[in-house]
Design an enzyme around this catalytic site. Sequence first.
Site, short mmCIF file in Angstrom:
data_model
loop_
_atom_site.label_atom_id
_atom_site.label_comp_id
_atom_site.label_asym_id
_atom_site.label_seq_id
_atom_site.Cartn_x
_atom_site.Cartn_y
_atom_site.Cartn_z
N ASN A 115 0.90 -1.15 0.00
CA ASN A 115 0.00 0.00 0.00
C ASN A 115 0.93 1.20 0.00
O ASN A 115 1.59 1.46 1.01
CB ASN A 115 -0.89 -0.04 1.26
N LYS A 121 3.27 1.67 3.19
CA LYS A 121 2.54 1.71 4.47
C LYS A 121 3.09 0.70 5.46
O LYS A 121 3.18 -0.50 5.16
CB LYS A 121 1.06 1.43 4.22
N ASN A 180 -8.46 5.99 3.83
CA ASN A 180 -9.77 5.41 3.52
C ASN A 180 -10.26 4.85 4.85
O ASN A 180 -9.79 3.77 5.27
CB ASN A 180 -9.67 4.25 2.52
N1 ING Z 1 -8.32 2.42 7.43
C1 ING Z 1 -8.68 2.59 8.78
C2 ING Z 1 -7.81 3.61 9.49
O1 ING Z 1 -6.89 3.33 10.21
C3 ING Z 1 -9.44 1.65 10.84
C4 ING Z 1 -8.76 1.32 9.55
C5 ING Z 1 -10.70 2.29 10.82
C6 ING Z 1 -8.81 1.40 12.01
C7 ING Z 1 -11.29 2.64 12.04
C8 ING Z 1 -9.39 1.74 13.23
C9 ING Z 1 -10.64 2.35 13.25
O2 ING Z 1 -8.16 4.78 9.35
C10 ING Z 1 -7.09 2.18 6.88
N2 ING Z 1 -7.06 2.03 5.54
O3 ING Z 1 -6.08 2.08 7.58
#
Ligand code: ING
Length: 304
Positions: free
Chosen positions: A110, A127, A197
């Site tokens: 990523n 990432k 995202n």
């Molecule tokens: N998305 C989310 C982020 O860290 C997530 C995953 C969402 C983690 C909500 C915790 C709470 O913003 C990505 N792509 O990392």
Amino acid sequence: RRPLTVAAAQLGPIARTDSRAATVARLVALLREAAGRGATLVVFPELALTTFFPRWYIEDPADLDAFFEAEMPGPETRPLFDAASDLGVGFYLGYAELVTAPDGARHRFNTAILVDPSGRLVGTYRKIHLPGHVEHEPWRAFQHLEKRYFEPGNLGFGAWRAFGGVMGMALCNDRRWPETFRVLGLKGVEMALLGYNTPIHYPPVPEHDHLQGFHNHLCMQAGAYQNGMWVVATAKAGREEGCDLLGQSCIIAPTGEIVAMASTVADEVITATCDLERTREIKDHIFKFDLHRQIAEYGPITAQ
Ligand code: ING
């Protein structure tokens, strides 16, 4: 004063069936609008060329590979690079990177790149903090399979001299970890660029869904302040393939103040003129690392 006019180019949903060409055309339109407002650096979201495909359990390798870029720029992304250099604007772009090693092994990351106003590739970031899970978990309303589809980044947290200052990059979940901003801060970063995202619904702890916007800004405002850097954070937003993604793209000052924020969950450009010298107000005083840090006490941070 070292003013840099920057834009966060927020994207609304990208459908699974949207072509690269159609998506790149949206990016070019946003780039043009940002340039029209005087921006010389435009920050696009994480995975800005495709829908957020880790929301699905994809079994066919060909289906999965269709979301990745084997070359950057490739024929379909070249129009973005051309428009940017024509306009004298640089950009940060998040996308799914497919790398074939000399031994033929294929690696997937990523990734985000930083391109300067002449169209030169300044830096690449992969990432490091991959959220979610590895195996199919059908109990979830949707999957979050970044740990399945990507390898952790192997390039470290990078800092590059460009745009008249020191720029750093991160991606999405990285922004939730204070180590991300501290390592960038220790590398002298004056402006951190990141795309995200972020689903509103977080299946493991749904009672936190209403806090996604708060947590998004909390992490980045703290990171900006505690390391004396500007933060430009750009969302892929809106209801994408039935999944609501957080908007609230923003530009944050080294004081932690939000100086610009998106107000829609669609394609939207926000801009701010950021004086990179203002990082000194923090880096030379309250968070003057070499004067105040007590690293002998910090061992647990890098211990298991
Ligand atoms: N998305 C989310 C982020 O860290 C997530 C995953 C969402 C983690 C909500 C915790 C709470 O913003 C990505 N792509 O990392």
